[in-house]
Motif scaffolding. Sequence first.
Motif, mmCIF file in Angstrom:
data_model
loop_
_atom_site.group_PDB
_atom_site.id
_atom_site.type_symbol
_atom_site.label_atom_id
_atom_site.label_comp_id
_atom_site.label_asym_id
_atom_site.label_seq_id
_atom_site.Cartn_x
_atom_site.Cartn_y
_atom_site.Cartn_z
ATOM 1 N N ARG A 74 -11.411 27.702 65.193
ATOM 2 C CA ARG A 74 -12.731 28.231 65.580
ATOM 3 C C ARG A 74 -12.600 29.370 66.585
ATOM 4 O O ARG A 74 -13.413 30.290 66.591
ATOM 5 N N MET A 114 -23.821 25.726 65.451
ATOM 6 C CA MET A 114 -23.202 26.893 66.086
ATOM 7 C C MET A 114 -22.437 26.481 67.343
ATOM 8 O O MET A 114 -21.400 27.053 67.661
ATOM 9 N N ARG A 124 -19.732 14.318 61.186
ATOM 10 C CA ARG A 124 -19.070 15.575 60.824
ATOM 11 C C ARG A 124 -18.443 15.462 59.424
ATOM 12 O O ARG A 124 -18.584 16.357 58.599
ATOM 13 N N ASN A 125 -17.778 14.343 59.176
ATOM 14 C CA ASN A 125 -17.149 14.160 57.867
ATOM 15 C C ASN A 125 -18.181 14.111 56.744
ATOM 16 O O ASN A 125 -17.910 14.508 55.617
ATOM 17 N N ALA A 126 -19.357 13.590 57.080
ATOM 18 C CA ALA A 126 -20.407 13.497 56.064
ATOM 19 C C ALA A 126 -21.149 14.822 55.908
ATOM 20 O O ALA A 126 -21.946 14.986 54.996
ATOM 21 N N GLY A 127 -20.886 15.758 56.832
ATOM 22 C CA GLY A 127 -21.561 17.053 56.760
ATOM 23 C C GLY A 127 -23.004 17.002 57.215
ATOM 24 O O GLY A 127 -23.807 17.866 56.878
ATOM 25 N N LYS A 184 -18.297 26.561 55.559
ATOM 26 C CA LYS A 184 -18.220 25.558 56.628
ATOM 27 C C LYS A 184 -16.825 24.935 56.708
ATOM 28 O O LYS A 184 -16.339 24.616 57.797
ATOM 29 N N ASP A 229 -28.731 30.134 58.386
ATOM 30 C CA ASP A 229 -29.907 29.625 59.077
ATOM 31 C C ASP A 229 -30.204 30.461 60.313
ATOM 32 O O ASP A 229 -29.439 30.455 61.262
ATOM 33 N N GLY A 257 -19.380 25.132 66.187
ATOM 34 C CA GLY A 257 -18.553 26.207 65.654
ATOM 35 C C GLY A 257 -17.809 26.956 66.753
ATOM 36 O O GLY A 257 -16.970 27.795 66.469
ATOM 37 N N LEU A 304 -18.399 33.426 62.890
ATOM 38 C CA LEU A 304 -19.106 32.758 61.801
ATOM 39 C C LEU A 304 -20.589 33.115 61.838
ATOM 40 O O LEU A 304 -21.221 33.082 62.888
ATOM 41 N N PRO A 329 -15.256 26.934 70.170
ATOM 42 C CA PRO A 329 -14.100 26.090 70.516
ATOM 43 C C PRO A 329 -14.377 25.126 71.668
ATOM 44 O O PRO A 329 -13.473 24.455 72.136
ATOM 45 N N LEU A 334 -16.137 23.593 60.407
ATOM 46 C CA LEU A 334 -17.317 22.783 60.727
ATOM 47 C C LEU A 334 -17.362 21.524 59.879
ATOM 48 O O LEU A 334 -18.001 20.544 60.248
ATOM 49 N N LEU A 335 -16.727 21.581 58.725
ATOM 50 C CA LEU A 335 -16.771 20.461 57.790
ATOM 51 C C LEU A 335 -15.355 20.158 57.325
ATOM 52 O O LEU A 335 -14.738 20.993 56.673
ATOM 53 N N PRO A 336 -14.817 18.987 57.701
ATOM 54 C CA PRO A 336 -13.440 18.701 57.284
ATOM 55 C C PRO A 336 -13.374 18.424 55.783
ATOM 56 O O PRO A 336 -14.197 17.679 55.267
ATOM 57 N N ARG A 344 -10.290 23.312 66.513
ATOM 58 C CA ARG A 344 -10.746 24.076 67.682
ATOM 59 C C ARG A 344 -9.984 25.408 67.779
ATOM 60 O O ARG A 344 -10.554 26.442 68.091
ATOM 61 N N VAL A 398 -19.523 15.965 50.398
ATOM 62 C CA VAL A 398 -20.646 16.142 51.315
ATOM 63 C C VAL A 398 -21.649 15.044 51.040
ATOM 64 O O VAL A 398 -22.140 14.921 49.925
#
Lengths: 236, 273
Positions: free
Chosen positions: A69, B101, B265-268, A41, A78, B104, A74, B106, A46-48, A66, A4
Amino acid sequence: MVRVAARESVEALRSVSFHVAPGELVALAGPNGAGKTTLMKVAGALLPPTGGRAVVDGIDVTTDPRGARARLGLVLPDERGLYWRLTGRQNLEFFGVLAGLSRPAARRRAGALLERVGLDDDRKLVFGYSSGQRGRLSLARALLTDPKVLLLDEPTRSLDPVSAAQVVRLLGDLAAEGRAILLSSHRLDELDAACQRMVVLVEGTVRYTGPPLGLGESSPTRAAMLEALMQPAADR
Amino acid sequence: MSASEQSSSAARMFAVARRDAAVLLSYQFALLVRVLQAVVFVVTLYFISRLVQRPAVLGPYQGRYFEFALVGAILVSFATLGLGSFSQAISEEQRVGTLEMLLGSPTRLAVVLAGAFVVPLALTGLEVVAYGIAGVLLGAHFSLSGVLLALPVLALTIATFCAMGILSAGFIVLTKRGDPFALIGTQATTLLAGSLFPVAVFPGWLQPLSKAVPAYYGLHGIRAALLTGAGLRVVAGDAAVLAAFAVALLPLSIAFFAWCVRVSRNAGTLGTY
């Protein structure tokens, strides 16, 4: 396993491996910064992950995020994840359609879920909700598609003890309906009461997997166990 | 979920638009202020036009500065829409904490962004109608037969702005703030393309630079259609250049946006702001 990026790369999870069976409610415990939200996540697509894999209802989140999800509900910690200028019903109908429901189906489902979580004031905008009501609305949103898998990251964080107990009871019912539920929380007493199994995560690694430890009970033995379990590796 | 209970991409897009409309209607005063601003701006243009009556440099447009500037103001509105609405949608979702969200769900982010364009487009349309009504009431005169020719040119201009707006949204996904594309695009449209004055007033060395700005062709084509009653041949040239801009920029901007989303996304950091 997962990197991350904030300003620099951090190995947030390492060699984490466990499963949650249908009908099972598994608690995820651990101190702040243990990697619980990152794990949620990753499992929530949400986070690969930079390595390894997570599978949701038979779908690998890394190869078909997808699809994964679409099969899970989820809740993130927050409470800002809702539209405060919309009513609870409008929020649920919106997220229902985005989750793949037709508009009439989303409307029906929103009505049923609002009733189930005890929010049935149609005219009230979410900014007029209490934190607890927002928490319950987030849970209702996670249930929109009637998913087989629920990932709940501190769903009771903002709730008063009575509301939290109601939510925990609801989670028990949802598990009894055959859902696989992974629940993270700092409220150890509620984890003890709710779950069949517990996973303790510390510094991104699994420190314990097994039956609930009774960590919420107040006894010197339990307190010592809790302290030992949560201690960073360097201090052990 | 049975097939009849599933939503199509179009239904999801309109769900986003309905959401935006509901949020907008919860700020009714803001809507009224926007219309009033448009009317006040048109009145301002009207009085400026009385100051600069029949300038020779507007010869091709029969010296009608009011109509000339009105078309410019309308195009700047659409430029602001195309350049800013995607990045604003991303920023807003990041700010209110809903982006994660949405991701999150589809639903593809592209569908969400397409839906998020609908209400701003309708709002800009409303603003333009206010421009038009106020303008006509103050004596502006347009060639009605030119409207049909102007519309495709406007559509192509908006498509070009949208392409730049998608680049801008990609930048916002990565950096969260400080997007240079919208700023450059808006300033270039306002200043270099000649939205409120003809580029003929620029020094000779600056005039060729105007032709690198897509809005120049949009303004030229729409003004030709609405103010001079020019035929298809004149307008088609501008439309062709705009189409070339759109064809070149759209795939580039979509690829850039997808890359930015992937990196973030990869970095979060996708949901943070």
